[in-house]
Design a protein around this motif. Structure first.
Motif, mmCIF file in Angstrom:
data_model
loop_
_atom_site.group_PDB
_atom_site.id
_atom_site.type_symbol
_atom_site.label_atom_id
_atom_site.label_comp_id
_atom_site.label_asym_id
_atom_site.label_seq_id
_atom_site.Cartn_x
_atom_site.Cartn_y
_atom_site.Cartn_z
ATOM 1 N N VAL A 132 0.867 -1.168 0.000
ATOM 2 C CA VAL A 132 0.000 0.000 0.000
ATOM 3 C C VAL A 132 0.909 1.225 0.000
ATOM 4 O O VAL A 132 1.898 1.282 0.735
ATOM 5 C CB VAL A 132 -0.947 0.015 1.224
ATOM 6 C CG1 VAL A 132 -0.169 0.021 2.529
ATOM 7 C CG2 VAL A 132 -1.881 1.216 1.162
ATOM 8 N N VAL A 133 0.609 2.186 -0.877
ATOM 9 C CA VAL A 133 1.448 3.374 -1.025
ATOM 10 C C VAL A 133 1.017 4.434 -0.009
ATOM 11 O O VAL A 133 -0.168 4.748 0.116
ATOM 12 C CB VAL A 133 1.353 3.938 -2.454
ATOM 13 C CG1 VAL A 133 2.153 5.236 -2.568
ATOM 14 C CG2 VAL A 133 1.870 2.913 -3.463
ATOM 15 N N ILE A 134 1.995 4.966 0.728
ATOM 16 C CA ILE A 134 1.751 6.039 1.694
ATOM 17 C C ILE A 134 2.349 7.324 1.138
ATOM 18 O O ILE A 134 3.557 7.404 0.897
ATOM 19 C CB ILE A 134 2.376 5.712 3.067
ATOM 20 C CG1 ILE A 134 1.828 4.389 3.609
ATOM 21 C CG2 ILE A 134 2.119 6.850 4.052
ATOM 22 C CD1 ILE A 134 0.347 4.394 3.875
ATOM 23 N N GLU A 135 1.503 8.325 0.925
ATOM 24 C CA GLU A 135 1.955 9.603 0.379
ATOM 25 C C GLU A 135 2.044 10.646 1.487
ATOM 26 O O GLU A 135 1.511 10.459 2.582
ATOM 27 C CB GLU A 135 0.995 10.065 -0.722
ATOM 28 C CG GLU A 135 0.906 9.089 -1.898
ATOM 29 C CD GLU A 135 -0.096 9.541 -2.940
ATOM 30 O OE1 GLU A 135 -0.793 10.551 -2.688
ATOM 31 O OE2 GLU A 135 -0.187 8.891 -3.997
ATOM 32 N N GLU A 136 2.724 11.748 1.178
ATOM 33 C CA GLU A 136 2.907 12.807 2.170
ATOM 34 C C GLU A 136 1.569 13.357 2.663
ATOM 35 O O GLU A 136 1.414 13.680 3.835
ATOM 36 C CB GLU A 136 3.752 13.940 1.576
ATOM 37 C CG GLU A 136 5.222 13.589 1.397
ATOM 38 C CD GLU A 136 5.908 13.257 2.711
ATOM 39 O OE1 GLU A 136 5.576 13.894 3.737
ATOM 40 O OE2 GLU A 136 6.763 12.358 2.716
#
Length: 331
Positions: A132-136
Motif C-alpha cells: 500500500v502506497v503512503i503519500e505525504e
C-alpha cells in the motif's frame, strides 16, 4: 561565515610514481543542491585519497529537532541535539582494477530500467508481494501536537527501567524563551530523583523516551524500545542440568570484588579502531603489514581458571596501575 567543505589533504595513491603531496583547497556549498551532488560525483572520479573538514561557521552543535516538553499545563520549548557520535570506521567498496568507488543505481526489476527519485514512492508490504502506497498528504492526518511535542505521561524511578530498553541519547537544550521553565524541570527532576517517561515523534516514528537530569544543569532524552520490541530472553537455550559448587561462586565473587573500580569512561579506548587506523596509515605510506602469530586458546577447568585469574589480578596490583591484563583462557 559561509559553510564550506575544506579539503585539507590529498595524496596520490601508491603506484603512480609520485611522491605524497599535500595541498589545501576550499569549496563553498552552492545554493543549488544539484551542483553539490555534481561536485561529489567529481570527487569520486579523482584517483587520490582526500581528507576533509566541514566548516560550519563556528557552530559546535546543530539542532536536529525543535519542539517542546509538555507536562500538565507546562510547556518547555527545547532543541534536541545528538548526544553521541559513532567513531567506527567505514569502508567503501571499490573496483580493484582502478580503485574507483562502486556506485549503485536504483533499478525496478519489473520494468528493468533505472528509476529516478521522483518516481519512487513509500510503500508498506501488508502481505507478501502486496504493498500500500503512503503519500505525504496521508501523513498530514497526524495531528501536529504529536510531531513537535515531548509529551510526558509518567514520572518513575530510573532504577525501575532495565537498560535493555534504552536506545539512543539526545541532549535537550532550552530555547531562548524557555530558559526558566527548562531549569525548573531540571531542578524538580533532580530533587525528586525521578525521570520522565514520554512519547515523541522523531523521523516519522513515535518513540517511547525518558527525560532525565544530566550534569549540572542539562536535560538528556533517551529514546526507548517498546515492550514488544524487546525480545524474550527465555528463548535462549540454557542446559537445565548445570550445577554450581559453592566454592566456584565464592571465587567468582572474589574475582569480581578484586576487579571492581569506579567507572571512569576516559580510561576505555577502542583498541581495534586504533589498530585499524594504524594499518590504514601503514598501507597509505607503503609500509609492510606484519601479521602477529595467532593466539592459542586453551580450555581449562573452571576452578583452575578462577584461581589463575585471582593470582593474576594480585600480581598486577603489586606491580601497580597501568599494567594490561592478559586475555583469560576459554573455560
Amino acid at each position: 561565515m559561509k559553510k564550506s567543505l575544506q579539503v585539507t589533504n590529498y595524496r596520490y595513491p601508491l603506484g603512480y610514481g609520485t611522491s605524497l603531496a599535500t595541498c589545501r583547497h576550499s569549496y563553498f556549498f552552492p545554493k543549488n543542491p544539484r551542483y553539490y551532488y555534481i561536485f561529489l560525483e567529481a570527487l569520486e572520479g579523482i584517483t587520490c585519497l582526500l581528507t576533509w573538514n566541514i566548516i560550519t561557521g563556528g557552530e559546535r552543535m546543530r539542532a536536529l529537532w525543535r519542539g517542546s516538553i509538555s507536562f500538565g499545563l507546562v510547556n518547555v520549548p527545547v532543541k534536541m541535539y545528538a548526544a553521541t557520535e559513532r567513531k567506527s570506521l567505514s569502508f567503501r567498496q571499490i573496483h580493484k582494477t582502478c580503485g574507483t568507488p562502486i556506485r549503485y543505481e536504483k533499478v525496478c526489476p519489473f520494468c528493468n530500467r533505472k528509476v529516478e527519485d521522483d518516481e519512487i514512492a513509500r510503500g508498506y508490504e501488508y502481505e507478501k508481494g502486496k504493498f500500500v502506497v503512503i503519500e505525504e498528504k496521508d501523513l498530514e492526518s497526524i495531528p501536529d501536537e504529536t510531531t513537535r511535542t515531548i509529551d510526558i505521561v509518567d514520572f518513575v524511578d530510573l532504577a525501575e527501567i532495565d537498560p535493555v530498553y534504552f536506545d539512543r541519547s539526545y541532549f535537550l537544550g532550552p530555547e531562548e524563551t524557555g530558559q526558566k521553565a527548562y531549569l525548573l524541570l531540571f531542578e524538580a527532576l533532580k530533587k525528586t530523583g525521578k525521570i520522565a517517561i514520554a512519547k515523541v515523534m522523531i523521523r516519522s516514528k513515535q518513540h517511547l523516551a525518558c527525560v532525565r537530569p544530566y550534569g549540572e544543569n542539562r536535560l538528556v532524552m533517551e529514546t526507548m524500545f517498546y515492550p514488544d520490541e524487546v525480545r524474550d530472553a527465555g528463548e535462549i537455550p540454557i542446559s537445565p542440568g548445570v550445577k554450581l559448587h559453592e566454592n566456584e561462586i565464592k571465587m567468582a565473587v572474589q574475582l569480581i570484588d578484586s576487579l571492581s573500580a569506579d567507572f571512569r569512561p576516559e580510561k576505555y579506548t577502542d583498541e581495534y579502531r586504533k589498530a585499524m587506523l594504524d594499518i590504514i596509515r601503514a598501507k597509505v605510506e607503503g609500509e609492510e603489514i606484519k601479521v602477529p602469530p595467532g593466539r592459542e586458546e586453551k580450555v581449562v577447568d573452571l576452578m583452575e581458571a578462577l584461581k589463575a585469574s585471582l593470582e593474576m589480578v594480585e600480581k598486577e596490583k603489586r606491580k601497580g596501575p597501568g599494567v594490561k591484563r592478559k586475555k583469560a583462557a576459554t573455560s
